[in-house]
Design an enzyme around this catalytic site. Structure first.
Site, PDB file in Angstrom:
ATOM      1  N   LYS A  81      -7.966  75.663  41.088  1.00 21.30           N
ATOM      2  CA  LYS A  81      -7.762  74.305  40.563  1.00 21.30           C
ATOM      3  C   LYS A  81      -7.316  73.341  41.668  1.00 21.30           C
ATOM      4  O   LYS A  81      -6.550  73.734  42.556  1.00 21.30           O
ATOM      5  CB  LYS A  81      -6.716  74.375  39.443  1.00 21.30           C
ATOM      6  CG  LYS A  81      -6.545  73.103  38.638  1.00 21.30           C
ATOM      7  CD  LYS A  81      -5.587  73.333  37.468  1.00 21.30           C
ATOM      8  CE  LYS A  81      -5.366  72.074  36.653  1.00 21.30           C
ATOM      9  NZ  LYS A  81      -4.485  72.294  35.481  1.00 21.30           N
ATOM     10  N   SER A 156      -6.119  71.036  31.031  1.00 23.12           N
ATOM     11  CA  SER A 156      -6.632  70.347  32.189  1.00 23.12           C
ATOM     12  C   SER A 156      -7.366  71.238  33.182  1.00 23.12           C
ATOM     13  O   SER A 156      -8.064  70.741  34.053  1.00 23.12           O
ATOM     14  CB  SER A 156      -5.481  69.666  32.929  1.00 23.12           C
ATOM     15  OG  SER A 156      -4.554  70.619  33.406  1.00 23.12           O
ATOM     16  N   SER A 180      -2.618  73.970  29.394  1.00 30.14           N
ATOM     17  CA  SER A 180      -3.773  73.690  30.254  1.00 30.14           C
ATOM     18  C   SER A 180      -4.453  74.912  30.869  1.00 30.14           C
ATOM     19  O   SER A 180      -5.525  74.767  31.464  1.00 30.14           O
ATOM     20  CB  SER A 180      -3.379  72.725  31.370  1.00 30.14           C
ATOM     21  OG  SER A 180      -3.230  71.432  30.863  1.00 30.14           O
TER      22      SER A 180
END
Lengths: 472, 63
Positions: A81, A156, A180
């Site tokens: 990420k 996310s 997330s």
């Protein structure tokens, strides 16, 4: 053999790499070629480190050929990420404001994976600053769900979820402040683990909300998650919230035996206002564990009714404080959706914030009382199925409900309390996978992973794969 | 309704934050929604609860 490499989990690839049946170079090339095929469809990557990855893969190959096999993640190509710092690489948080930010150090989790011999293929897209659940990013475009390109992958950590599901990253890491990791894991049909707060260092991770943030594995299988947690867990003096607890061998504790397991079910909150198909799938998942010898007990957790308020006040206030200066100086550089959240975060009073922390303390005590009776709690990960990209409302049993309010309802409590939460697939609603959440007391990751593994053995995904995996 | 929007706008302006006109209705709706989620917190016994700003898992007083 090579045509099927992208279908394999780390637990299947690792023995092949160790016994030299395949090489990290061959595997990395295959994953990068597959990313070239899937990226125009799903848009999961922010940046592909093609040359670096090939170089790292060659180094891993050399080491393995020389008998220096480092372990399960040695030679495994994976992207992470885009809020985790890589030394000398751009880390944008999928934002415009940080589009040129280059860190001069590795995040602790990145350093640990580097030490384990992982091959980094690039950075994965996220909802801007990790503050949202759609991954519909105004600066870098929407990430699409590999199972249905019209649907969100969740967020996310949407890039991480989509890339692992699509096979363009063999495994990944996500971050989780209100769900997330678990939300995209559920939406994309993979395994996502939010560990106990403090078990994994957050040093070198751009914060969203200090007291709620976590980093954890997003993988194809439960054993992959266990192996990845072994790599990244551990005390770190650089993170003041790091927990000084002994490291565990999570993989060795997975045997699928749930005979004496007591499962807690909270009907009042975790099975209230749930999509009827999801309700059935999660209950069927619980039944499959009961069929393997587990027992079910009903539990009450009264403070849960205030959890969403406490979660919102805490996350909005902390996130807004982090972005306070930019919100005043360059508000136009934020996407509209997160700008509004940061603006909203300026509204709670200090009294609101402190009362939210009191609720949080009470909630921890209520969960602890529940765990005095049961070993784990099981709930749906999400009360609703992923929505269509661009829509703010989602269908809940024929009623249109607000997406944000509903999608973090069941995942947020584990962030407030710091307890671990694991999302594992439990079946399909139409063509979309559905996740089941297993929560347990602090530092009970081994128990959660073993429970998830027992469910995984019932093959809830029935061997199905996203259609875009087919290459000409 | 309008005065509430103004008060949010003014409150944020006082903090040095300029809000887009188009955001005001959404902010107002979300803020109202949050107040509703707060519910009857006054009737819940949290007075004796300490605060958990530092998130120590499993309880705030681990030995």
């Amino acid at each position: 053999m090579s045509k099927n490499l992208i279908d394999l989990a780390v637990e299947e690839l690792a023995p092949l790499l160790e016994n030299k049946s395949i090489s990290p170079v061959e595997l990395t090339k295959e994953v990068l070629a597959h990313a070239d095929h899937t990226e125009p469809q799903i848009n999961a990557y922010m940046d592909i480190y093609r040359e670096d990855a090939e170089k790292s893969a060659k180094e891993a190959e050399k080491e393995i050929l020389n008998g220096k096999y480092r372990g399960m993640y040695h030679g495994i190509p994976m992207a992470l990420k885009d809020n985790l710092y890589f030394k000398d690489k751009v880390t944008t948080m999928s934002s415009k404001i940080h589009k040129d930010f280059v860190s001069n150090y590795d995040a602790t989790v990145v350093a640990k994976l580097r030490e384990a011999g992982a091959v980094f293929t690039g950075k994965l897209s996220m909802h801007e600053y990790a503050w949202g659940i759609t991954n519909n990013n105004p600066h870098y475009g929407a990430v699409r769900n590999p199972w249905d390109l019209d649907k969100i992958p969740g967020g996310s950590s949407g890039g991480s979820g989509a890339a692992v599901a699509a096979g363009s990253s063999v495994a990944s890491l996500g971050t989780d402040t209100a769900g997330s990791i678990r939300i995209p894991a559920s939406a994309c049909g993979i395994v996502g683990l939010k560990p106990t707060h403090g078990l994994v260092s957050k040093y070198g991770c751009y914060p969203l909300a200090w007291s709620l943030d976590h980093i954890g594995p997003m993988t194809k299988t439960v054993k992959d998650a266990a192996g990845l947690l072994e790599v990244i867990a551990g005390y770190d003096k650089n993170d003041p919230t790091s927990a000084n607890v002994p490291k565990e061998n999570y993989l060795s504790k997975i045997n699928g035996d749930v005979k004496d397991l007591v499962i807690g079910v909270n009907e009042d909150f975790f099975f209230n206002e749930v999509d009827s198909d999801i309700d059935k799938l999660v209950r069927a998942g619980i039944q499959s564990l009961v069929d393997q010898g587990a027992k079910v007990e009903t539990v009450k957790i009264p403070t849960l009714q205030y959890a969403e308020w406490a979660e919102l006040v805490t996350s909005l206030s902390e996130a807004s404080a982090i972005h306070d200066t930019d919100l005043k100086k360059r508000p136009e550089d934020f996407g509209d959706d997160i700008r509004m959240l940061f603006e909203l975060g300026q509204l709670p009073s200090a009294v609101d914030y402190l009362q939210a922390q009191q609720v949080r303390r009470q909630l921890k005590q209520d969960f602890q009382k529940a765990f005095d009776k049961v070993d784990v709690l099981i709930s749906p990960t999400l009360p609703v199925a992923p929505n269509t990209i661009g829509e703010d409302f989602v269908d809940l049993n024929g009623k249109q409900v607000d997406l944000i309010d509903n999608i973090i309802r069941f995942t947020g409590p584990a962030n407030l309390t710091g307890i671990p939460g694991l999302s594992v697939p439990c079946g399909f609603k139409g063509n979309l996978p559905i996740g089941l959440q297993i929560m347990g007391p602090a530092f009970s990751e081994a128990l959660l992973l073993n429970t998830g593994y027992a469910l995984e053995q019932t093959k809830p995904l029935q061997g199905r794969k996203p259609n875009l995996l087919v290459r000409a | 309704m309008f005065s509430l929007s103004l008060s949010i706008q003014e409150l944020l302006k006082n903090k040095g934050i300029e809000v887009k006109e188009a955001h005001l209705d959404v902010l107002e709706a979300r803020w109202t929604g949050m107040q509703a989620l707060r519910g009857n917190l006054e009737h819940v016994k949290i007075d004796d609860a300490d605060i958990g700003v530092r998130n120590i898992p499993g309880g705030d007083h681990i030995e």
